[in-house]
Design an enzyme around this catalytic site. Structure first.
Site, PDB file in Angstrom:
ATOM      1  N   SER A   1       0.855  -1.181   0.000  1.00  0.00           N
ATOM      2  CA  SER A   1       0.000   0.000   0.000  1.00  0.00           C
ATOM      3  C   SER A   1       0.889   1.227   0.000  1.00  0.00           C
ATOM      4  O   SER A   1       2.109   1.119   0.023  1.00  0.00           O
ATOM      5  CB  SER A   1      -0.895   0.014   1.242  1.00  0.00           C
ATOM      6  OG  SER A   1      -0.100   0.368   2.370  1.00  0.00           O
ATOM      7  N   LYS A   2       0.261   2.365  -0.004  1.00  0.00           N
ATOM      8  CA  LYS A   2       0.993   3.635  -0.034  1.00  0.00           C
ATOM      9  C   LYS A   2       2.036   3.733   1.074  1.00  0.00           C
ATOM     10  O   LYS A   2       3.055   4.395   0.916  1.00  0.00           O
ATOM     11  CB  LYS A   2      -0.007   4.797   0.101  1.00  0.00           C
ATOM     12  CG  LYS A   2      -0.396   5.383  -1.241  1.00  0.00           C
ATOM     13  CD  LYS A   2      -0.231   6.881  -1.225  1.00  0.00           C
ATOM     14  CE  LYS A   2       0.395   7.555  -2.349  1.00  0.00           C
ATOM     15  NZ  LYS A   2       0.373   7.785  -3.559  1.00  0.00           N
ATOM     16  N   ARG A   3       1.749   3.073   2.176  1.00  0.00           N
ATOM     17  CA  ARG A   3       2.689   3.109   3.297  1.00  0.00           C
ATOM     18  C   ARG A   3       4.064   2.606   2.892  1.00  0.00           C
ATOM     19  O   ARG A   3       5.071   2.960   3.491  1.00  0.00           O
ATOM     20  CB  ARG A   3       2.186   2.195   4.421  1.00  0.00           C
ATOM     21  CG  ARG A   3       1.266   2.833   5.414  1.00  0.00           C
ATOM     22  CD  ARG A   3       0.882   1.844   6.497  1.00  0.00           C
ATOM     23  NE  ARG A   3       0.449   0.560   5.933  1.00  0.00           N
ATOM     24  CZ  ARG A   3       1.015  -0.591   6.174  1.00  0.00           C
ATOM     25  NH1 ARG A   3       2.064  -0.679   6.967  1.00  0.00           N
ATOM     26  NH2 ARG A   3       0.558  -1.697   5.630  1.00  0.00           N
ATOM     27  N   HIS A   4       4.112   1.737   1.904  1.00  0.00           N
ATOM     28  CA  HIS A   4       5.386   1.150   1.493  1.00  0.00           C
ATOM     29  C   HIS A   4       6.115   1.998   0.470  1.00  0.00           C
ATOM     30  O   HIS A   4       7.113   1.587  -0.083  1.00  0.00           O
ATOM     31  CB  HIS A   4       5.149  -0.245   0.906  1.00  0.00           C
ATOM     32  CG  HIS A   4       4.572  -1.199   1.890  1.00  0.00           C
ATOM     33  ND1 HIS A   4       3.241  -1.508   1.927  1.00  0.00           N
ATOM     34  CD2 HIS A   4       5.159  -1.885   2.899  1.00  0.00           C
ATOM     35  CE1 HIS A   4       3.025  -2.368   2.910  1.00  0.00           C
ATOM     36  NE2 HIS A   4       4.161  -2.600   3.517  1.00  0.00           N
ATOM     37  N   GLY A   5       5.575   3.191   0.204  1.00  0.00           N
ATOM     38  CA  GLY A   5       6.200   4.015  -0.824  1.00  0.00           C
ATOM     39  C   GLY A   5       5.270   4.046  -2.006  1.00  0.00           C
ATOM     40  O   GLY A   5       4.063   3.859  -1.845  1.00  0.00           O
TER      41      GLY A   5
END
Ligand code: GLU
Length: 493
Positions: free
Chosen positions: A252-256
């Site tokens: 997800s966005k959390r991973h970049g």
């Protein structure tokens, strides 16, 4: 039988990496088997979909090189391929289901549903929809309708039995009907939901295989039930493994960055990205990693897709991208680099003839030094224009005691050169290096800073040759005046 597969995105801007992988696997399956790739746009959720995000999906797919045989802009026998243009079709299907008693209006309000859900939980029963409106009498139903109560339309799931399918990736799946609620087909505002529109279209568009992310597997028994109700042939299903980030959580966005647009902007080559995405869940039998698309198409077998989660590894993707960059012919790399140099204003748009030949000359200098196209500009900026000396680099590199003398002697040697070319420049600077007894690093890094503005860049002798004698000497002069003012250059800092 001709294989027919589809990619069915709900457009919300640039495609997510996971959806791009789904598109790719469908495309590979179609191309390997001489099948048909359909693009169907699932855009019935008006609150989320815009013309812009629809365009972004098409652009991303084209950039990745995943063409479609039927779909928006190319048409096909089952057009239209945008669900927002197929609302009448869903309405007609729902009317049929209502008439056959396979679907029914449900007047329960969200408050009532919530109350009954809590009661069910308290009593230790499953908290799903309890089928109340299925049991309404005709009189009650007519009364509610006359009162103008809002309603959704639900599909009636048979109470008995179970639904089984053989998933091409995960194996057999069986779900008891007792575990499946009477799900909603049509919202209160009359708009169709995914579990209605997708199977209706899969049926009408004669899909033979439905290949999609594992997150959608729970919908599949519902969709199969609907296919039965509509008398459709049941397609085969394959659910692709989840893609996880480095921490083992779904990507997800959390991973970049997870949108294709980001990779495009940051100088990834579509062929490298496609190669990388193909390996998220699939591996070729010959174990290769770098594999051109034609090879992937030739080798792609759905049986070789594994069920265990795939891990998204940006470092590996970046490495692969570097490999792909190095394998491009120079003129092709030039073509790919051009927009990245235009974008930062190093050359005009479109580049002049002179800029074009300078670009052609720098391509071999950067080819082995970048892993992404967007890294080139910083390495060659000083070749295209004067770059102010980076103060941190100046302090670190120019601050050393021997530097004024080095620059002074070198400037004199360069001035006296007969021909201004790479080898002559190297000979001149190596001469000074030897006279002063310096290590190569010490002797040459100051020129990166003084001439290119930074202590990293394209190889310095080549760079200086391309910049030209006058400009190089002028930059050396400016540096000496700025950093070592005073009579002579030997004053130090
Ligand atoms: N529109 C759905 C989504 O983007 C996928 C539909 C499908 O493949 O069945 O999640």
């Amino acid at each position: 039988m001709t294989i027919r597969v589809r990619f069915a995105p709900a457009p919300s801007g640039s495609i997510h990496v996971g959806n791009a992988r789904t598109a790719l696997f469908n495309w590979l399956y179609a191309r390997h088997n001489g099948g048909v790739m359909v693009l169907r746009v699932e855009d019935t959720d008006r609150s989320r979909v815009s013309e812009e995000s629809f365009r972004a999906v098409l652009d991303d797919l084209r950039w990745l090189g995943l063409n479609w045989d039927e779909g928006p802009e190319v048409g096909g026998p089952y057009a239209p391929y945008r669900q927002s243009e197929r609302l009448d079709i869903y309405r007609a299907v729902v009317d049929r289901l209502l008439l056959a008693g396979l679907a029914y209006p449900c007047f329960c309000t969200p408050e009532e549903l919530e109350e009954r859900r809590k009661a069910a939980m308290a009593a230790g029963r499953r908290p799903g929809y309890d089928g109340r409106c299925y049991r309404l009498t005709d009189v009650e139903r007519t009364k509610f309708e006359a009162e103008g109560r809002p309603y959704v339309i639900r599909f009636h799931v048979p109470e008995e039995g179970s639904t089984t399918f053989r998933d091409l990736v995960t194996g057999h799946v069986t779900v008891d009907h007792a575990q499946i609620d009477d799900f909603v087909l049509v919202r209160k505002d009359g708009f169709p939901l995914y579990n209605l529109a997708a199977p209706v279209d899969d049926g009408m568009m004669h899909m033979t295989h439905v290949i999609r992310g594992l997150d959608l597997q729970p919908s599949t028994p519902r969709q199969i039930l609907l296919h039965y109700a509509l008398g459709n042939e049941i397609p085969e299903y394959g659910h692709l493994p989840l893609i996880l980030g480095a921490d083992g959580q779904p990507l997800s966005k959390r991973h970049g960055e997870v949108s294709i647009g980001w990779y495009r902007e940051h100088g990834f080559l579509p062929e490298a990205l496609v190669n990388y995405l193909a390996l998220l869940g699939w591996s070729p039998r010959d174990g290769s990693v770098i594999l051109p698309l034609s090879q992937i198409v030739a080798q792609f077998q759905i049986e070789d897709v594994g069920a265990s989660p795939a891990r998204f590894d940006l470092e590996k993707l970046t490495w692969m991208n570097g490999e792909y960059i190095r394998s491009l012919p120079d003129d092709e790399l030039l073509r790919r680099l051009e927009p990245f140099l235009v974008r930062v204003g190093l050359v005009s748009d479109p580049p002049s003839a002179a800029e074009r030949s300078l670009m052609a000359a720098v391509v071999p200098l950067v080819k082995t030094r970048i892993e992404r196209l967007d890294q080139a500009a910083a390495l060659v900026a000083g070749i295209f224009r004067e770059v102010p000396v980076d103060p941190a680099a100046a302090e670190k590199v120019l601050g050393e005691e021997y530097v004024p003398e080095l620059l002074e002697r070198s400037a004199a040697a360069l001035e006296g050169l007969e021909a201004w070319d790479r080898d002559g420049i190297e000979a001149a600077l190596r001469g000074v290096q030897t006279e002063m007894g310096l290590k190569p690093r010490k002797a040459f890094v100051p020129f990166y800073v003084a001439v290119l503005g930074s202590n990293v860049g394209a190889p310095i002798f080549d760079s200086m040759a391309l910049i030209g004698r006058e400009k190089v000497l002028d930059r050396l002069r400016q540096v000496r005046e700025k950093f070592f003012p005073g009579p002579g250059a030997a004053g130090g800092t």
